[in-house]
Every structure is written in structure tokens, then in C-alpha cells.
Design an enzyme around this catalytic site. Structure first.
Site, mmCIF file in Angstrom:
data_model
loop_
_atom_site.group_PDB
_atom_site.id
_atom_site.type_symbol
_atom_site.label_atom_id
_atom_site.label_comp_id
_atom_site.label_asym_id
_atom_site.label_seq_id
_atom_site.Cartn_x
_atom_site.Cartn_y
_atom_site.Cartn_z
ATOM 1 N N LYS A 78 12.654 158.709 0.716
ATOM 2 C CA LYS A 78 12.080 157.391 0.400
ATOM 3 C C LYS A 78 11.373 156.790 1.619
ATOM 4 C CE LYS A 78 10.948 153.622 -1.657
ATOM 5 N NZ LYS A 78 11.840 152.687 -2.343
ATOM 6 N N LYS A 81 10.796 146.108 5.842
ATOM 7 C CA LYS A 81 12.143 146.655 6.051
ATOM 8 C C LYS A 81 12.112 148.177 6.029
ATOM 9 C CE LYS A 81 14.462 147.315 2.539
ATOM 10 N NZ LYS A 81 14.729 148.409 1.557
#
Length: 295
Positions: A171, A239
Site C-alpha cells: 500500500k 500520512k
């Protein structure tokens, strides 16, 4: 059908839980910042007082929350999932968090008698709504096989990458590619607009050639129409790129493009754009160029 606990009913989690309910599963959740969405209540979702209580009534617990500390709090904080965990419970974290923390969480769940799978997703709000998510899975073969029927309800492209944390590593790689592609599409459309070309026709032409991408298709249209309501928010992509850059430092690896994309997202945030869709990176580049992309 399974008894599923689903914690995290945000932009992505809400439709994902809805698909599980539509498939006939029992879904229990916990109220956090907002009440249970009415559409989920109408489908039979139940609410309990804490993550611990969710685990007590569930065979499988899915978490879909913003960041690493959020997952840790849900799983191991006061009245957390681990306190209500029954032997053999499968915990599936579908959030996007740090790979090393994921390995630690997997060990702690295993030590408590459960099974852990990390399964972050890509595809944005549209992918969640249309049950077309890409799901990147880390964990044991047994854990993956137990989770697969649920993944097939929520997603379209499902890949067992490897061991615990490997789904999260995938990811992070995905988010690097997405961020740099958003930057490339933004710069291409900005160049075309500044040069006086019809950017809608430029995008249409590019979609037929080697520059074609889902980002050019979906986010290129957002940029031209200036629809920056979030499918995936700038601060969440920040993030994810922080995870990439922290990981790169630990690996003694240089990721200059990623660092530059992070700075552009930071420029968005500095202009009040933390809640923009990440395609809003275009606005940071427009500010540098003193030019707004014209339709």
C-alpha cells in the site's frame, strides 16, 4: 454467514460495511465520532459500546481507521478488541498504516489467541461504493483464505502479497505511485492550460495514448471541473507518504519524487487544504505558476 465486527465507518468503511450487510453477514460496530449511518441501521447493523464489546460478539473483526495510533488504540487500548478476543478470532486491518507496527500488532493478536491479516485497500470512495477495491493482503495462507470470501464482497483485485506487513508495504508503494502520478497529471494539464490549449481535449487525447492512467481519467476530470470534495483527503495521503519517507530512511533509500510530492501536499495544507481531495495537489502547482487550469 459470519458475525463481523466493523470498526471505522468513514468515507471508505461505510460502503464496505454496507456490502457485507447486503451479502447477509451480521455486522456489529461501535459509535465513535458520529452516530451509526441510517443506511447501515436500516440494513440491520448493530451498535455496541466499545471495541471490546465488538470482539465479544464477532468471529471476525475488521478495522478501517485513519492511522497507526488509531489501530493500536482500537486493538490494544482500554476496552480494546484484544480484551474481548475469543480464541480463533480473525482480525483484519484494512487501514493504511506502518508495516513494522503491523508486524508487531500481528504478533500481539497471535499471542492473544487470534489470527491477524493486514489488508489495506486502494480505489478510493468510488471503489468502496462499487465493491471494486484493490486489496493488498499480508498474513498467513490460512488467514488469507479465511478472509478471502469477505474481500470478494468488497473488492475486485485481491492479492496475497506475503507475510504480515507485506500488504502495508504494498500500500505504501501504491501511495507513492498515486502521488507522483497526480503530480504528473497536474503538471501536464497546467502546462497545456498555460499554453492556451483546451485542457479537456488534451486529457481526452492523452487517455488514448501511453500517458493513460486511472489518475488521468478520474482525477484529471476532477481537476478540470475543479471538484475537490474528498474521495481521499490530502492529510491522509500526507500520512501515507510519511510512512514511505520514514521507511526509506530506515532502508537508506532515496525517494526524491516522493519527498517533492509530500511538499506539494504540505503546500495544500498550508492553504487550508488538508480536507481537499488529493487531486487538489493541482492547486499547489497553480499557486507556483500563478495560473489556474481553465476548462
Amino acid at each position: 454467514m459470519s458475525k463481523i465486527g466493523f470498526i471505522g465507518l468513514g468515507i471508505m468503511g461505510r460502503p464496505m460495511a454496507g456490502h457485507l450487510l447486503d451479502a447477509g453477514h451480521d455486522v456489529t460496530t461501535v459509535e465513535h465520532r458520529k452516530p451509526l449511518p441510517q443506511e447501515l441501521a436500516d440494513k440491520g447493523a448493530q451498535v455496541v459500546a466499545s471495541p471490546k464489546a465488538v470482539a465479544e460478539v464477532s468471529e471476525i473483526v475488521i478495522t478501517m481507521v485513519p492511522d497507526t495510533p488509531d489501530v493500536e488504540a482500537v486493538l490494544f487500548g482500554e476496552n480494546g478488541v484484544v480484551e474481548g478476543l475469543k480464541p480463533g478470532t480473525l482480525v483484519i486491518d484494512m487501514s493504511s498504516i506502518a508495516p513494522l507496527a503491523t508486524q508487531d500488532f500481528a504478533k500481539r493478536i497471535h499471542d492473544a489467541g487470534g489470527e491477524y491479516v493486514d489488508a489495506p485497500v486502494s480505489g478510493g470512495e468510488g471503489g468502496a461504493i462499487n465493491a471494486a477495491l484493490t486489496i493488498m493482503v499480508g498474513g498467513t495462507k490460512e488467514g488469507f483464505e479465511r478472509a478471502l470470501p469477505l474481500f470478494e464482497v468488497m473488492g475486485k483485485t485481491i492479492t496475497h502479497i506475503g507475510g504480515h506487513g507485506d500488504g502495508q508495504t504494498c500500500k505504501v508503494a501504491n501511495q507513492i505511485v498515486v502521488a507522483l502520478t497526480i503530480e504528473a497529471v497536474s503538471e501536464g494539464l497546467l502546462f497545456a492550460s498555460k499554453a492556451g490549449a483546451d485542457v479537456a481535449k488534451v486529457r481526452e487525447s492523452l487517455l488514448g495514448g501511453l500517458a493513460q492512467s486511472k489518475i488521468l481519467d478520474v482525477h484529471g476530470e476532477r481537476m478540470i471541473n475543479r471538484t475537490f470534495e474528498p474521495g481521499f483527503k490530502v492529510h491522509l495521503h500526507q500520512k501515507d507518504l510519511n510512512l514511505a519517507l520514514e521507511g526509506a530512511r530506515s532502508l537508506n533509500l532515496s525517494l526524491p519524487g516522493t519527498a517533492n510530492a509530500q511538499q506539494l501536499f504540505q503546500a495544500c495544507a498550508a492553504h487550508g487544504g488538508e480536507e481537499w481531495d488529493h487531486s487538489g495537489m493541482l492547486k499547489a502547482l497553480e499557486a507556483l505558476a500563478n495560473h489556474e487550469v481553465n476548462r
